[in-house]
Design a protein around this motif. Structure first.
Motif, PDB file in Angstrom:
ATOM      1  N   ARG A 148       0.835  -1.193   0.000  1.00 24.34           N
ATOM      2  CA  ARG A 148       0.000   0.000   0.000  1.00 24.34           C
ATOM      3  C   ARG A 148       0.872   1.246   0.000  1.00 24.34           C
ATOM      4  NH1 ARG A 148      -5.004  -1.182   4.237  1.00 24.34           N
ATOM      5  NH2 ARG A 148      -5.923  -2.936   3.072  1.00 24.34           N
ATOM      6  N   HIS A 149       0.401   2.274  -0.671  1.00 24.94           N
ATOM      7  CA  HIS A 149       1.151   3.525  -0.712  1.00 24.94           C
ATOM      8  C   HIS A 149       0.173   4.675  -0.928  1.00 24.94           C
ATOM      9  CE1 HIS A 149       0.861   3.706  -5.174  1.00 24.94           C
ATOM     10  NE2 HIS A 149       0.849   2.389  -5.063  1.00 24.94           N
ATOM     11  N   PHE A 150       0.661   5.875  -0.678  1.00 25.56           N
ATOM     12  CA  PHE A 150      -0.176   7.065  -0.819  1.00 25.56           C
ATOM     13  C   PHE A 150      -0.082   7.626  -2.240  1.00 25.56           C
ATOM     14  CE2 PHE A 150       0.594   7.060   3.786  1.00 25.56           C
ATOM     15  CZ  PHE A 150      -0.715   7.208   4.250  1.00 25.56           C
ATOM     16  N   VAL A 151      -1.212   8.038  -2.756  1.00 24.67           N
ATOM     17  CA  VAL A 151      -1.268   8.726  -4.050  1.00 24.67           C
ATOM     18  C   VAL A 151      -2.077  10.000  -3.864  1.00 24.67           C
ATOM     19  CG1 VAL A 151      -1.054   6.634  -5.421  1.00 24.67           C
ATOM     20  CG2 VAL A 151      -3.320   7.434  -4.754  1.00 24.67           C
ATOM     21  N   HIS A 152      -1.857  10.950  -4.735  1.00 22.22           N
ATOM     22  CA  HIS A 152      -2.554  12.232  -4.626  1.00 22.22           C
ATOM     23  C   HIS A 152      -3.870  12.173  -5.390  1.00 22.22           C
ATOM     24  CE1 HIS A 152      -3.368  16.578  -5.164  1.00 22.22           C
ATOM     25  NE2 HIS A 152      -2.785  16.668  -3.981  1.00 22.22           N
ATOM     26  N   ASP A 153      -4.953  12.488  -4.705  1.00 21.37           N
ATOM     27  CA  ASP A 153      -6.276  12.558  -5.320  1.00 21.37           C
ATOM     28  C   ASP A 153      -6.473  13.974  -5.849  1.00 21.37           C
ATOM     29  OD1 ASP A 153      -8.976  12.748  -5.942  1.00 21.37           O
ATOM     30  OD2 ASP A 153      -9.564  11.340  -4.366  1.00 21.37           O
ATOM     31  N   ASP A 154      -6.357  14.128  -7.182  1.00 21.41           N
ATOM     32  CA  ASP A 154      -6.423  15.457  -7.791  1.00 21.41           C
ATOM     33  C   ASP A 154      -7.791  16.106  -7.608  1.00 21.41           C
ATOM     34  OD1 ASP A 154      -3.807  15.323  -8.649  1.00 21.41           O
ATOM     35  OD2 ASP A 154      -4.336  14.340 -10.536  1.00 21.41           O
TER      36      ASP A 154
ATOM     37  N   ARG B 216      -9.997  15.763  -5.098  1.00 23.27           N
ATOM     38  CA  ARG B 216     -10.247  16.218  -3.733  1.00 23.27           C
ATOM     39  C   ARG B 216      -9.084  16.995  -3.132  1.00 23.27           C
ATOM     40  NH1 ARG B 216     -12.997  10.716  -1.178  1.00 23.27           N
ATOM     41  NH2 ARG B 216     -14.710  10.552  -2.694  1.00 23.27           N
ATOM     42  N   GLY B 217      -7.928  16.929  -3.807  1.00 26.58           N
ATOM     43  CA  GLY B 217      -6.760  17.620  -3.289  1.00 26.58           C
ATOM     44  C   GLY B 217      -6.214  17.012  -2.022  1.00 26.58           C
ATOM     45  N   THR B 218      -6.414  15.709  -1.864  1.00 25.12           N
ATOM     46  CA  THR B 218      -5.943  15.014  -0.658  1.00 25.12           C
ATOM     47  C   THR B 218      -5.145  13.782  -1.045  1.00 25.12           C
ATOM     48  OG1 THR B 218      -7.989  13.712  -0.541  1.00 25.12           O
ATOM     49  CG2 THR B 218      -7.933  15.811   0.668  1.00 25.12           C
ATOM     50  N   LEU B 219      -4.542  13.166  -0.042  1.00 30.75           N
ATOM     51  CA  LEU B 219      -3.834  11.910  -0.252  1.00 30.75           C
ATOM     52  C   LEU B 219      -4.791  10.741  -0.038  1.00 30.75           C
ATOM     53  CD1 LEU B 219      -0.405  12.564   1.522  1.00 30.75           C
ATOM     54  CD2 LEU B 219      -0.892  12.554  -0.927  1.00 30.75           C
ATOM     55  N   ALA B 220      -4.667   9.740  -0.872  1.00 28.63           N
ATOM     56  CA  ALA B 220      -5.478   8.536  -0.754  1.00 28.63           C
ATOM     57  C   ALA B 220      -4.561   7.320  -0.718  1.00 28.63           C
ATOM     58  CB  ALA B 220      -6.455   8.430  -1.927  1.00 28.63           C
ATOM     59  N   ILE B 221      -5.062   6.241  -0.153  1.00 31.97           N
ATOM     60  CA  ILE B 221      -4.283   5.001  -0.069  1.00 31.97           C
ATOM     61  C   ILE B 221      -4.585   4.139  -1.288  1.00 31.97           C
ATOM     62  CG2 ILE B 221      -3.898   2.885   1.232  1.00 31.97           C
ATOM     63  CD1 ILE B 221      -4.562   4.381   3.758  1.00 31.97           C
ATOM     64  N   ALA B 222      -3.540   3.751  -2.005  1.00 36.48           N
ATOM     65  CA  ALA B 222      -3.682   2.857  -3.155  1.00 36.48           C
ATOM     66  C   ALA B 222      -2.993   1.539  -2.837  1.00 36.48           C
ATOM     67  CB  ALA B 222      -3.074   3.486  -4.401  1.00 36.48           C
ATOM     68  N   GLU B 223      -3.539   0.468  -3.363  1.00 38.63           N
ATOM     69  CA  GLU B 223      -2.959  -0.847  -3.119  1.00 38.63           C
ATOM     70  C   GLU B 223      -2.489  -1.461  -4.431  1.00 38.63           C
ATOM     71  OE1 GLU B 223      -4.022  -5.217  -1.150  1.00 38.63           O
ATOM     72  OE2 GLU B 223      -5.421  -3.542  -0.980  1.00 38.63           O
ATOM     73  N   ASP B 224      -1.231  -1.872  -4.450  1.00 39.64           N
ATOM     74  CA  ASP B 224      -0.686  -2.616  -5.587  1.00 39.64           C
ATOM     75  C   ASP B 224      -0.812  -4.096  -5.278  1.00 39.64           C
ATOM     76  OD1 ASP B 224      -0.023  -0.268  -6.818  1.00 39.64           O
ATOM     77  OD2 ASP B 224       2.037  -0.253  -6.090  1.00 39.64           O
ATOM     78  N   HIS B 225      -1.524  -4.813  -6.114  1.00 41.46           N
ATOM     79  CA  HIS B 225      -1.763  -6.221  -5.861  1.00 41.46           C
ATOM     80  C   HIS B 225      -0.480  -7.045  -6.053  1.00 41.46           C
ATOM     81  CE1 HIS B 225      -6.049  -5.580  -5.529  1.00 41.46           C
ATOM     82  NE2 HIS B 225      -6.038  -4.902  -6.680  1.00 41.46           N
ATOM     83  N   ALA B 226      -0.451  -8.196  -5.441  1.00 42.22           N
ATOM     84  CA  ALA B 226       0.721  -9.072  -5.509  1.00 42.22           C
ATOM     85  C   ALA B 226       0.913  -9.621  -6.922  1.00 42.22           C
ATOM     86  CB  ALA B 226       0.559 -10.213  -4.512  1.00 42.22           C
ATOM     87  N   HIS B 227       2.161  -9.902  -7.249  1.00 35.99           N
ATOM     88  CA  HIS B 227       2.524 -10.486  -8.538  1.00 35.99           C
ATOM     89  C   HIS B 227       3.139 -11.869  -8.333  1.00 35.99           C
ATOM     90  CE1 HIS B 227       2.843  -6.493 -10.875  1.00 35.99           C
ATOM     91  NE2 HIS B 227       2.607  -6.131  -9.623  1.00 35.99           N
ATOM     92  N   ILE B 228       2.936 -12.722  -9.305  1.00 35.06           N
ATOM     93  CA  ILE B 228       3.690 -13.968  -9.453  1.00 35.06           C
ATOM     94  C   ILE B 228       4.315 -13.968 -10.838  1.00 35.06           C
ATOM     95  CG2 ILE B 228       3.616 -16.484  -9.602  1.00 35.06           C
ATOM     96  CD1 ILE B 228       1.188 -16.466  -7.799  1.00 35.06           C
ATOM     97  N   LEU B 229       5.589 -14.244 -10.911  1.00 33.77           N
ATOM     98  CA  LEU B 229       6.266 -14.461 -12.184  1.00 33.77           C
ATOM     99  C   LEU B 229       6.978 -15.802 -12.100  1.00 33.77           C
ATOM    100  CD1 LEU B 229       7.225 -13.530 -14.990  1.00 33.77           C
ATOM    101  CD2 LEU B 229       9.191 -12.475 -13.868  1.00 33.77           C
ATOM    102  N   ALA B 230       6.628 -16.710 -12.980  1.00 34.33           N
ATOM    103  CA  ALA B 230       7.261 -18.026 -13.003  1.00 34.33           C
ATOM    104  C   ALA B 230       7.682 -18.329 -14.436  1.00 34.33           C
ATOM    105  CB  ALA B 230       6.296 -19.093 -12.490  1.00 34.33           C
ATOM    106  N   TYR B 231       8.863 -18.894 -14.596  1.00 35.24           N
ATOM    107  CA  TYR B 231       9.377 -19.101 -15.947  1.00 35.24           C
ATOM    108  C   TYR B 231      10.411 -20.215 -15.983  1.00 35.24           C
ATOM    109  CZ  TYR B 231      13.024 -16.046 -13.999  1.00 35.24           C
ATOM    110  OH  TYR B 231      13.997 -15.497 -13.195  1.00 35.24           O
ATOM    111  N   TYR B 232      10.497 -20.860 -17.123  1.00 34.28           N
ATOM    112  CA  TYR B 232      11.499 -21.891 -17.369  1.00 34.28           C
ATOM    113  C   TYR B 232      12.847 -21.221 -17.620  1.00 34.28           C
ATOM    114  CZ  TYR B 232      13.847 -25.877 -19.520  1.00 34.28           C
ATOM    115  OH  TYR B 232      14.734 -26.887 -19.814  1.00 34.28           O
TER     116      TYR B 232
END
Length: 620
Positions: free
Chosen positions: A572-578, A580-596
């Motif tokens: 989770r991290h803060f992003v600027h809400d243009d 409302r002019g405030t900071l909002a919490i944004a969530e980056d979802h988890a990643h899986i990378l699998a490869y041969y």
């Protein structure tokens, strides 16, 4: 896009040590194979033949001219040079496609340095063409390449959506790589320090055929340098540049008599006021622009309705037209397309609308490739007609029977539209559809039956992308994709399925699937791991947004030899809400990378990436 299965190269690498095939074959067959192999271009055919016996393996090793490595961490440069020492051309892909949408960090990896080091020391003495895609390239890398023996004979250098370098590195390339026929940097992120690199290229090269720095920050372009390239390089056929007003390129167009494609430029001159106080015609500064006689591909940036007449004299000859960065409305698209009866490849934004697609279907029946990207997110910046729906797709599929590639963002879609594509688009080999979230109500969901009909009807499909919204495709629909995708090798799925059952049923099919990317799906780690085991041809998996179990224990099911698993935990991290002019919490979802991979685990990953370690779950 072309995707060559890196596993094929890797399989061949392993066949020598594993003793695949007999140790030798009879002389007459060797002679026939040596005569035939120069005409065998498909890497899959070559890989299969090389496993017949050691002799054919060796013949393939010394005659293979080109290799595409779909993921740079699947093999090392040293393994490649040992396996194919006589390579003349190499295409190498780095970061996952997610990098193009800012879904992974810039420093994720994909460094070109180890590969250019191998090239620079002479491991590939015949190398003439290098194509790096989504990789990090430094100025030092380019300087090393330019000063190497390979650099002196290099004919093709493509830095495709790369980053990390500047005009300092390009200065060395322009000064020392004097045999370059292609220099390509489209959509690369580089730093412009000065404009000397282009002058060096113009002064030292007389054989250039393709120059492309379209959609880059290279804005300090001297029209005189572009014109000098055209004067010195008589075989120049394609030039795509960044911002440079078209009116300044009259001399270049006059000199580039062999030019077949031009992209970029701009229409940026301010309106001039006359003595009577009335502003002059905005087209007046461009009235003297005349394109070369062989021009058949064109893409002008920031072109508005007033500047459209500059295209009219060549419109009937155009086979390729890029309107992605034009400023045209729906009716402007219609007016222009009516004048382009020979068009085969069109790129536009969805402002083209259903009306534009209907005009395309009526006047451009020979269209083979169509790409429609999303336009501005702000509704007021788009034409009120600027939406693509089932109406436009039905008209297109019924009338443009030669269509081979279709990538489109739609605002609405129905099963009948997909069924229509399956009925008429028999030559389609690459289909990509994204359903936008602009409209709250979609006419006809789920799309299970339409997807089934499309896949059954388009039996030449090799690449398939379907990015929907929750409820767009049920588990049954997902099972249809698995069942009716026998030849598809690359697939992107977004917001499809309802439960783990869907991905399990899907994975019972897709026998040719090598690369799978998924986003916003509801599947658990256990289901994903089970699916990987059932997809027998799979060599690469990327997933963002799934039901994580916490410690990743359920991924143990997919652990096997030569299979790397990397994780990017949710954060989770803060992003600027243009608004409302405030900071909002944004969530980056988890990643899986699998490869041969034959290279083992990589050691250049940033702190945001965690290598999956099966030993951490072993019982004490």
């Amino acid at each position: 896009m072309e995707e060559t299965n890196s596993k094929k190269m890797n399989c061949t690498e392993g066949s020598s040590s594993s003793g695949t095939g007999s140790s030798s074959s009879s002389g007459p067959y060797d002679t026939v194979w040596e005569c035939v192999i120069p005409y065998v271009k498909d890497p899959r055919d070559r890989a299969a033949a090389s496993q017949v016996c050691k002799r054919w393996y060796a013949i393939d090793a010394i005659t293979r001219a080109h290799v595409t490595i779909a993921f740079c961490y699947s093999v090392t440069p040293q393994i490649l040079s040992r396996r194919f020492p006589q390579l003349e051309s190499l295409k190498l892909k780095g970061k996952p496609r997610a990098a193009m949408f800012n879904l992974i960090d810039e420093n994720w990896g994909g460094y070109v340095a180890p590969w250019l080091n191998e090239v620079a020391i002479g491991s590939f003495p015949k190398m003439k063409a290098l194509h790096f895609r989504r990789m990090i390239v430094s100025d030092a890398d380019l300087e090393r390449l330019a000063n190497s023996r390979t650099g002196k004979s290099l004919e093709v250098l493509k830095l495709d959506k790369c980053s990390g370098f500047s005009t300092d590195g390009l200065l060395h390339i322009g000064r020392l790589c004097r045999n370059l026929r292609t220099l390509y940097m489209e959509e690369s992120m580089l730093v412009e320090k000065d404009k000397e690199w282009l002058h060096e290229l113009a002064s030292n090269n007389s054989v250039l055929e393709n120059l492309n720095f379209y959609m880059t920050e290279l804005t300090q372009v001297k029209p005189g340098d572009i014109e000098l390239i055209a004067i010195r390089c008589k075989s120049l056929v394609s030039v795509k540049i960044s911002d440079c007003d078209i009116s300044y390129l009259v001399g270049f167009f006059r000199a580039a008599s062999s030019l077949e494609e031009f992209g970029g430029g701009s229409f940026s001159l301010p309106l001039q006021q006359t003595n009577e106080g009335v502003f002059s015609d905005p087209f007046e500064p461009y009235a003297g622009v005349a394109f070369p006689p062989k021009l058949c591909g064109l893409g002008l940036t920031y072109m508005g309705k007033a500047e459209m007449p500059v295209i009219y004299p060549v419109a009937s000859k155009l086979r390729k037209l890029d309107l992605l960065y034009s400023l045209l409305g729906t009716e402007d698209h219609c007016e222009l397309l009516k004048r382009c009866p020979n068009l085969e490849f069109l790129e536009a934004r969805n402002v083209i609308g259903d009306r534009g697609l209907e005009v395309l279907a009526q006047f451009c029946k020979g269209i083979k490739r169509l790409r429609i990207e999303r336009g501005a997110d702000e509704q007021e910046m788009e034409d009120v007609e600027g939406m693509v729906t089932q109406r436009g797709l039905i008209a297109l599929s019924q009338n443009c029977l030669e269509l081979e590639y279709l990538a489109v963002y739609v605002s609405d879609i129905t099963n009948s539209a997909l069924e229509c594509i399956g009925t008429y688009s028999k030559n389609l080999s690459d289909f990509r559809l994204v359903l936008l979230d602009r409209e709250e109500i979609i006419t006809d969901l789920p799309l299970d039956n339409g997807v089934r009909s499309l896949l059954k009807g388009c039996d030449k499909l090799r690449r398939f992308a379907l990015y929907l919204r929750p409820g767009g495709l049920t588990d049954v629909g997902l099972s249809y994709i698995g069942q009716y995708s026998p030849k598809i090798r690359w697939m992107l799925l977004g917001y499809v399925g309802e439960s783990d059952k869907g991905i399990i049923e899907f994975s019972k099919g897709c026998p040719s699937l090598q690369k799978l990317e998924m986003r916003g799906c509801c599947f658990s780690e256990r289901a994903l791991a089970m699916a990987v085991l059932q997809l027998t041809s799979l060599r690469y998996l990327w997933v963002q947004g799934y039901n994580a179990c916490g410690d990743g224990r359920d991924l143990l099911t997919m652990v096997r030899a030569n299979w790397n698993i990397e994780l990017i935990p949710a954060r989770r991290h803060f992003v600027h809400d243009d608004e409302r002019g405030t900071l909002a919490i944004a969530e980056d979802h988890a990643h899986i990378l699998a490869y041969y991979s034959l290279a083992g685990e990589r050691n250049d990953f940033p702190n945001s990436v965690r290598m999956f370690d099966p030993s951490a779950f072993s019982n004490p």
